[in-house]
Design a protein around this motif. Structure first.
Motif, PDB file in Angstrom:
ATOM      1  N   ASP A 119      -2.069 -20.572  49.303  1.00 15.42           N
ATOM      2  CA  ASP A 119      -2.089 -20.851  47.868  1.00 15.42           C
ATOM      3  C   ASP A 119      -1.499 -19.703  47.065  1.00 15.42           C
ATOM      4  O   ASP A 119      -0.725 -19.925  46.134  1.00 15.42           O
ATOM      5  CB  ASP A 119      -3.524 -21.130  47.415  1.00 15.42           C
ATOM      6  CG  ASP A 119      -4.054 -22.441  47.968  1.00 15.42           C
ATOM      7  OD1 ASP A 119      -3.541 -23.497  47.558  1.00 15.42           O
ATOM      8  OD2 ASP A 119      -4.951 -22.405  48.825  1.00 15.42           O
ATOM      9  N   THR A 133       7.911 -19.390  47.313  1.00 17.31           N
ATOM     10  CA  THR A 133       7.616 -20.751  46.838  1.00 17.31           C
ATOM     11  C   THR A 133       8.596 -21.769  47.415  1.00 17.31           C
ATOM     12  O   THR A 133       8.214 -22.914  47.662  1.00 17.31           O
ATOM     13  CB  THR A 133       7.620 -20.808  45.308  1.00 17.31           C
ATOM     14  OG1 THR A 133       8.889 -20.397  44.796  1.00 17.31           O
ATOM     15  CG2 THR A 133       6.525 -19.912  44.734  1.00 17.31           C
ATOM     16  N   ARG A 151       2.179 -21.923  47.226  1.00 14.52           N
ATOM     17  CA  ARG A 151       1.926 -22.466  45.890  1.00 14.52           C
ATOM     18  C   ARG A 151       2.266 -21.446  44.809  1.00 14.52           C
ATOM     19  O   ARG A 151       2.896 -21.787  43.800  1.00 14.52           O
ATOM     20  CB  ARG A 151       0.465 -22.887  45.782  1.00 14.52           C
ATOM     21  CG  ARG A 151       0.127 -23.586  44.479  1.00 14.52           C
ATOM     22  CD  ARG A 151      -1.321 -24.015  44.475  1.00 14.52           C
ATOM     23  NE  ARG A 151      -1.685 -24.660  43.229  1.00 14.52           N
ATOM     24  CZ  ARG A 151      -2.940 -24.948  42.866  1.00 14.52           C
ATOM     25  NH1 ARG A 151      -3.940 -24.665  43.698  1.00 14.52           N
ATOM     26  NH2 ARG A 151      -3.185 -25.527  41.714  1.00 14.52           N
ATOM     27  N   TYR A 152       1.832 -20.195  45.006  1.00 17.06           N
ATOM     28  CA  TYR A 152       2.134 -19.111  44.077  1.00 17.06           C
ATOM     29  C   TYR A 152       2.522 -17.864  44.859  1.00 17.06           C
ATOM     30  O   TYR A 152       1.940 -17.578  45.915  1.00 17.06           O
ATOM     31  CB  TYR A 152       0.919 -18.742  43.217  1.00 17.06           C
ATOM     32  CG  TYR A 152       0.454 -19.800  42.258  1.00 17.06           C
ATOM     33  CD1 TYR A 152       1.103 -20.010  41.044  1.00 17.06           C
ATOM     34  CD2 TYR A 152      -0.671 -20.578  42.555  1.00 17.06           C
ATOM     35  CE1 TYR A 152       0.655 -20.977  40.152  1.00 17.06           C
ATOM     36  CE2 TYR A 152      -1.125 -21.543  41.667  1.00 17.06           C
ATOM     37  CZ  TYR A 152      -0.450 -21.737  40.464  1.00 17.06           C
ATOM     38  OH  TYR A 152      -0.897 -22.683  39.588  1.00 17.06           O
ATOM     39  N   SER A 176       5.681 -19.630  40.442  1.00 15.17           N
ATOM     40  CA  SER A 176       5.388 -20.923  41.049  1.00 15.17           C
ATOM     41  C   SER A 176       6.682 -21.717  41.091  1.00 15.17           C
ATOM     42  O   SER A 176       7.736 -21.236  40.658  1.00 15.17           O
ATOM     43  CB  SER A 176       4.318 -21.669  40.259  1.00 15.17           C
ATOM     44  OG  SER A 176       4.786 -21.967  38.952  1.00 15.17           O
TER      45      SER A 176
END
Length: 319
Positions: free
Chosen positions: A189, A220, A225-226, A240
């Motif tokens: 994430d 990314t 995700r980040y 992102s």
């Protein structure tokens, strides 16, 4: 603590799968040249390791920290486990194995810069079965997984997959930096490299905000995700797939930068587990990292929540 935070902390812990070391640190005006002997000014022996430091930081931030790791049977074992307990970290899943505890030899100069040789030792004994037991007992009550690269990469990968499958927010601190299997990025994430680590992982030399954004896009594009690239005094950028957000640093006088990244990661993870939105969690992490560099030592430099809140309030007053 607010009612919202109290409810979040009671059901949302932070699971930390990572390293524990005894940190042997010397302080001197400068670092010796190759083959040179110099006289130092001070020496400390304290709890360390990226995993343990992040667990302590998460606990100090108000989170419920659960450590998954291994220590040895040597004279350092009590030092590190007592240090974790004293910080309020749950160590039910810290396993003692035959042999020496992990060691980090740290040298710090008068500018606060450091170099580190980390010897994993007992940390190499962590197992999938041990991680499975921790997830079986703590996975349902945890919201965030923190992990790093001071344990065998296969086990970091395994923990990430378990965390992803359990629905936890997976935060990877990719340090010490090494080329990684790109199949892992869709399971992450938030990846939190500093500029040096981002450069090694992506092949993009990070030297300013624009290059940090390009490096963030590398992560990314591969499924993370980040990507949260930290750049010390230059602040941080959150990248992102569709956005970039810049965060300013907080000016401080650095004494020892050893645990700045661990303070950042621990506060980021705990803040997310406590229900803070990501931008606010990052601001808290930046404040924690700033305070950490103003004191000597790794775990002893990790700040408490009241100090972080005070620094953030002071920054808001200046805005």
């Amino acid at each position: 603590m607010s009612q919202t935070e109290s409810s979040a902390s009671s059901s949302g812990g932070v699971l930390i799968v990572g390293s524990i070391t005894a940190d042997l640190t010397t302080f001197s005006q400068r670092l010796p040249a190759r083959g040179e002997t110099i006289l130092g000014d001070e020496f400390t022996l304290v709890l360390g390791g990226k995993g343990a430091n992040q667990a302590v930081a998460a606990g100090l931030a108000g989170g419920t920290a659960h450590m998954v790791a291994c220590v040895g049977t040597d004279l350092f074992s009590g030092l590190v486990t007592d240090g974790l307990r004293a910080a309020g970290v749950n160590i039910d899943h810290v396993r003692m194995v035959d042999g020496p505890t992990g060691i980090a030899h740290i040298r710090v100069d008068d500018s606060g810069e450091n170099d580190i040789v980390m010897v994993p030792l007992a940390n190499t004994s962590l197992s999938e079965a041990q991680i499975d037991r921790a997830f079986a007992e703590r996975g349902a009550s945890s919201k965030v997984l923190l992990t790093q690269l001071e344990i065998p990469w296969a086990l970091t990968q395994y923990a990430i997959r378990r965390g992803h499958d359990a629905g936890l927010t997976v935060v990877l601190d990719p340090a010490p930096a090494a080329k990684l299997d790109e199949a892992i990025w869709p399971l992450v994430d938030i990846v939190t490299p500093n500029e040096t680590e981002a450069s090694i992982l992506t092949g993009i030399v990070v030297h300013d905000r624009d290059s940090a954004v390009r490096a963030g896009r590398w992560f990314t594009d591969r499924g993370a995700r980040y990507a949260l690239i930290t750049m010390a005094a230059a602040g941080a950028v959150l990248v992102s797939a569709g956005d970039v957000v810049a965060f300013d640093s907080i000016p401080v006088t650095a004494v020892d930068t050893t645990a700045a990244g661990d303070a950042f990661a621990g506060y980021l993870g705990a803040s997310l587990a406590l229900g803070h939105e990501l931008p606010e969690a990052i601001s808290r992490a930046i404040a924690a990292g700033a305070l950490a560099v103003t004191k000597r030592g790794a775990s002893p430099s990790l700040p408490g929540r009241a100090d972080v809140d005070a620094l953030l309030d002071a920054q808001k007053a200046l805005a």
